[in-house]
Design an enzyme around this catalytic site. Structure first.
Site, PDB file in Angstrom:
ATOM      1  N   HIS A   1       0.814  -1.235   0.000  1.00 59.72           N
ATOM      2  CA  HIS A   1       0.000   0.000   0.000  1.00 59.72           C
ATOM      3  C   HIS A   1       0.843   1.279   0.000  1.00 59.72           C
ATOM      4  CE1 HIS A   1      -3.210  -2.807   0.721  1.00 59.72           C
ATOM      5  NE2 HIS A   1      -4.116  -1.887   0.914  1.00 59.72           N
TER       6      HIS A   1
ATOM      7  N   HIS B   1     -11.033  -8.026  -5.954  1.00 63.79           N
ATOM      8  CA  HIS B   1     -11.399  -7.076  -4.901  1.00 63.79           C
ATOM      9  C   HIS B   1     -12.185  -5.906  -5.500  1.00 63.79           C
ATOM     10  CE1 HIS B   1     -10.483  -3.951  -1.813  1.00 63.79           C
ATOM     11  NE2 HIS B   1     -10.560  -4.991  -0.996  1.00 63.79           N
TER      12      HIS B   1
ATOM     13  N   CYS C   1     -17.157   1.056   0.877  1.00 65.11           N
ATOM     14  CA  CYS C   1     -16.168   1.665  -0.028  1.00 65.11           C
ATOM     15  C   CYS C   1     -16.414   1.256  -1.482  1.00 65.11           C
ATOM     16  CB  CYS C   1     -14.749   1.239   0.343  1.00 65.11           C
ATOM     17  SG  CYS C   1     -14.101   2.036   1.811  1.00 65.11           S
TER      18      CYS C   1
ATOM     19  N   GLU D   1     -13.191  -9.844  -0.235  1.00 61.66           N
ATOM     20  CA  GLU D   1     -13.966  -8.613  -0.494  1.00 61.66           C
ATOM     21  C   GLU D   1     -14.185  -8.458  -1.996  1.00 61.66           C
ATOM     22  OE1 GLU D   1     -11.372  -5.678   1.506  1.00 61.66           O
ATOM     23  OE2 GLU D   1     -12.663  -5.932   3.261  1.00 61.66           O
TER      24      GLU D   1
ATOM     25  N   CYS E   1     -11.389   1.855   6.580  1.00 64.92           N
ATOM     26  CA  CYS E   1     -11.456   2.495   5.266  1.00 64.92           C
ATOM     27  C   CYS E   1     -12.842   3.095   4.984  1.00 64.92           C
ATOM     28  CB  CYS E   1     -11.102   1.482   4.186  1.00 64.92           C
ATOM     29  SG  CYS E   1     -12.074  -0.043   4.263  1.00 64.92           S
ATOM     30  N   CYS E   2     -13.901   2.426   5.457  1.00 60.60           N
ATOM     31  CA  CYS E   2     -15.250   2.890   5.107  1.00 60.60           C
ATOM     32  C   CYS E   2     -15.634   4.195   5.810  1.00 60.60           C
ATOM     33  CB  CYS E   2     -16.281   1.807   5.371  1.00 60.60           C
ATOM     34  SG  CYS E   2     -16.021   0.301   4.403  1.00 60.60           S
TER      35      CYS E   2
ATOM     36  N   GLY F   1      -0.597  -2.636  -5.797  1.00 60.06           N
ATOM     37  CA  GLY F   1      -1.507  -3.738  -5.498  1.00 60.06           C
ATOM     38  C   GLY F   1      -2.915  -3.253  -5.227  1.00 60.06           C
ATOM     39  N   HIS F   2      -3.025  -2.047  -4.724  1.00 58.94           N
ATOM     40  CA  HIS F   2      -4.353  -1.448  -4.524  1.00 58.94           C
ATOM     41  C   HIS F   2      -4.398  -0.159  -5.336  1.00 58.94           C
ATOM     42  CE1 HIS F   2      -8.072  -0.033  -2.954  1.00 58.94           C
ATOM     43  NE2 HIS F   2      -8.099  -0.802  -1.893  1.00 58.94           N
TER      44      HIS F   2
ATOM     45  N   GLU G   1     -19.156  -3.963   0.356  1.00 59.13           N
ATOM     46  CA  GLU G   1     -18.426  -2.994   1.175  1.00 59.13           C
ATOM     47  C   GLU G   1     -18.877  -1.574   0.856  1.00 59.13           C
ATOM     48  OE1 GLU G   1     -14.163  -3.423   1.047  1.00 59.13           O
ATOM     49  OE2 GLU G   1     -13.849  -1.460   1.983  1.00 59.13           O
TER      50      GLU G   1
HETATM   51 ZN   LIG Z   1     -14.079   0.211   3.151  1.00 57.55          ZN
END
Ligand SMILES: [Zn+2]
Length: 680
Positions: free
Chosen positions: A167, A280, A350, A332, A423-424, A218-219, A348
């Site tokens: 990340h 994801h 997000c 996820e 994160c949300c 990766g994200h 999710e």
């Molecule tokens: Zn989230």
């Protein structure tokens, strides 16, 4: 006249842009449709104004407090050498702080607040101090060197060495977004300078040049951030770097990378060859959004073809009725086509936000209302359930059914005040203020009215300001009055979105449809005269010479609609869901005598709607006569009153069972109940 209220902020922003030295390079190509920014919108009292006020007064300070309590902010001070201690929490926690700063900056742009601004300035100073001399910013490594590899193996042993999980690039994508937001809100470059120094480091290290590193995050997220840095600075290399990170996913043939991360990372194929949404869901939605941005700015048509295909796949086979995406808790991730279970749905929060961001960009690319139809579905349903009405409790997953025992929400059956991975909550805080920017858009001499919210918007149409004032009780009532006030009499086209649900189209695919297929009677008047509905790409287009004070009256019928699912969705076979206007409804134990799991809604049951002022800020309830099955003797049913509440409002009163999709007869109930017992 209230022109100064709009003109002065507008002038401020114009000044800001004009006074940027050497930063005058505006993109040569861009989205054909331009959104009207939230700074040009002043919402009046109503549904979303309430939410934005709660976000400003409750959620922003709450999120900052949680970031302090959990060490997320202390990590910057420790990395800066201003405090002793260890890094606390996950290796990606820096990004949470950046996201709250972004949300706070959007709030500041609309509501100057010296106390909040001072807090942000001090926080930004800490972040700047935590940045290493060469621009690197990743507090866990700065604090611990290689140690975090032993503590949290996902960090990677050395810089940029384990990008599929570290990340390091994801975090700074959020830094760039926050920096641009804070700069636009205040004119201060403090955080922007941190972001640029970091982006220059990343740009120097990654690329196809001699000695440079070819790898991808990766994200996904840095792509969106880099595009915002490019738009703000005019530095094209940031756009090129965003494209580099996209083009090197999936190891295109003939390239020298030896890395394949796989489907979870959307790295299984080159992005232009991807046709099914996999892996994801948040990563995917951010990637599709980044692809839309880069395509708009570079004219890369292969990106557009890919995200068009991916959109058809998601909206046609992988999206919940609520607009939620990402069916599986495991990874996820998206499920297979039509894999949309209700009780175990992940969805999710997000991912709902990512899906909204992506659909807005698809609208900006294509100018079609179907993307806003999906966006609106997400806003009122799949996204909004993620935050409590009071603004300080959150869902991370958003299932469409609950048996009140499965702790779907990270160990709870209720909304929670925070999560180890939060994160949300921090995504919500930056997303809510951005919603005002989805209301209007423009293209040449066209103004798009996309969402219905009371308040005023000012649109600059080739130098002429046009003020639109909406009066409406939407989403409770389909009556919308728009007063059109051009500075001077002027010819242009007002394009008013006629939602798919008024045209008998539940979603722009065959995934869900209305049982009765009826088309509602939409009424559109200009100055009291009925105007024929001439739909262009889903918009009622009114081209005329507009005079100050002209009035448009739109009446959208809001009958209760029964929704049926494509039979390929196994979980919804024999079941029906209810909608009214943009809202998806659900039944809860609390309104239904504890029988939410045993309710049947026969096709013949009559349904009514009623506005209830005293419930959770006021809402329209659905009421009807259903049947309830006796769980001890499933052969027996008896009539029972049935009460539905909007899905976003569920789980606010007492714990209990909930269902969006109701069996249409007893046999369905019995077959599915027995099956679920078997699988337990
Ligand atoms: Zn989230």
């Amino acid at each position: 006249m209230q022109w100064q209220r709009f003109v002065l902020p507008a002038m401020f922003f114009v000044l800001l842009v004009v006074t940027l030295p050497a930063w005058s390079d505006t993109p040569k190509s861009d989205y054909p449709v331009t959104p009207v920014p939230p700074t040009q919108i002043e919402l009046g009292d109503g549904f979303w104004h309430d939410r934005m006020e709660t976000n400003r007064k409750v959620t922003i300070p709450y999120d900052f407090r949680k970031c302090e309590e959990t060490g997320r902010i202390a990590n910057f001070a420790v990395a800066a050498g201003q405090a002793d201690g260890k890094h606390q929490g996950f290796w990606f926690n820096d990004s949470d702080v950046f996201k709250v700063i972004e949300g706070a900056a959007y709030s500041l742009a609309l509501h100057p607040d010296p106390v909040l601004e001072k807090y942000l300035d001090e926080l930004i100073a800490k972040i700047a101090a935590a940045q290493q001399d060469d621009g690197y910013l990743y507090t866990i490594r700065t604090i611990h060197g290689e140690e975090p590899f032993r503590l949290q193996r996902y960090t990677g042993k050395t810089r940029w060495s384990y990008l599929e999980h570290s990340h390091e690039l994801y975090n700074v994508g959020h830094l760039y977004e926050a920096a641009v937001a804070y700069y636009q809100a205040t004119g201060k470059r403090t955080l922007l300078d941190v972001a640029i120094k970091n982006a220059n480091l990343v740009d120097s290290l990654f690329g196809e040049g001699e000695g440079q590193k070819i790898d991808v995050p990766g994200h996904q997220e840095i792509e969106i951030g880099l595009v915002k840095l490019y738009r703000t600075s005019g530095e094209k290399r940031y756009l090129d770097l965003a494209k580099f990170f996209l083009d090197h996913r999936g190891v295109p043939e003939g390239r020298k990378e030896n890395r394949v991360y796989g489907e979870y990372w959307q790295d299984h194929q080159p992005v232009t060859e991807q046709s099914e949404a996999v892996g994801h869901a948040v990563r995917a939605a951010y990637m599709y959004s980044g692809m839309a941005d880069v395509a708009a700015l570079t004219g890369e048509t292969s990106y557009v073809q890919a995200i068009d295909t991916l959109w058809e796949n998601v909206v046609g086979k992988k999206m919940y009725l609520t607009g939620g995406i990402g069916a599986r808790h495991h990874d996820e991730a998206f499920g297979a086509n039509y894999e949309l279970p209700n009780g175990s749905a992940y969805n999710e929060t997000c991912a709902a936000i990512g899906n909204a961001m992506w659909n807005h960009r698809m609208f900006l690319l294509h100018g079609e209302s179907k993307y806003i139809d999906v966006l609106e579905r997400i806003l009122y349903n799949g996204f909004l359930a993620g935050i409590s009405i009071d603004g300080d409790e959150f869902f991370y997953p958003n299932p469409l059914a609950s048996d009140s025992t499965y702790k779907f929400n990270k160990g709870s059956t209720a909304r929670q005040g925070w999560f180890a991975c939060s994160c949300c909550p921090v995504n919500i805080v930056r997303f809510i203020p951005a919603i005002a920017g989805y209301v209007y858009a423009k293209r040449d001499d066209d103004i798009y009215v996309n969402l219905f919210m009371p308040g005023e918007g000012t649109i600059d149409l080739g130098g002429d300001l046009v003020r639109l004032t909406q009066q409406t009780r939407y989403p409770w009532d389909g009556k919308v009055q728009i007063t059109v006030d051009p500075e001077r009499s002027r010819q242009f086209t007002l394009k008013i979105r006629i939602p798919g649900w008024t045209r008998g189209e539940c979603v722009p695919s065959d995934l869900y449809h209305y049982q009765d297929r009826a088309v509602g009677e939409v009424s559109l008047q200009v100055n009291g005269q009925e105007v024929p509905l001439e739909l262009q790409q889903g918009y009622a287009a009114i081209n005329r010479r507009w005079q100050p004070g002209d009035r448009v009256d739109l009446q959208l019928p809001m009958p209760i609609r029964r929704v049926l699912s494509n039979p390929q969705v196994v979980a919804n076979r024999g079941r029906v869901a209810l909608e009214r206007g943009p809202l998806v409804y659900c039944v809860e134990d609390v309104d239904n005598g504890g029988q939410a799991a045993n309710l049947i809604l026969p096709d013949t049951a009559k349904l009514d709607s009623r506005y209830e002022n005293d419930l959770l800020g006021g809402m329209v309830l659905l009421e009807g006569e259903g049947l309830v099955v006796d769980p001890d003797d499933p052969a027996k049913t008896k009539p029972a009153p049935l009460v539905g509440v909007p899905y976003y409002a569920w789980n606010h009163r007492e714990p209990g069972r909930m269902a969006v999709w109701l069996p249409r007869n007893r046999k369905i109930w019995q077959a599915q109940t027995e099956k679920s017992k078997e699988t337990k």
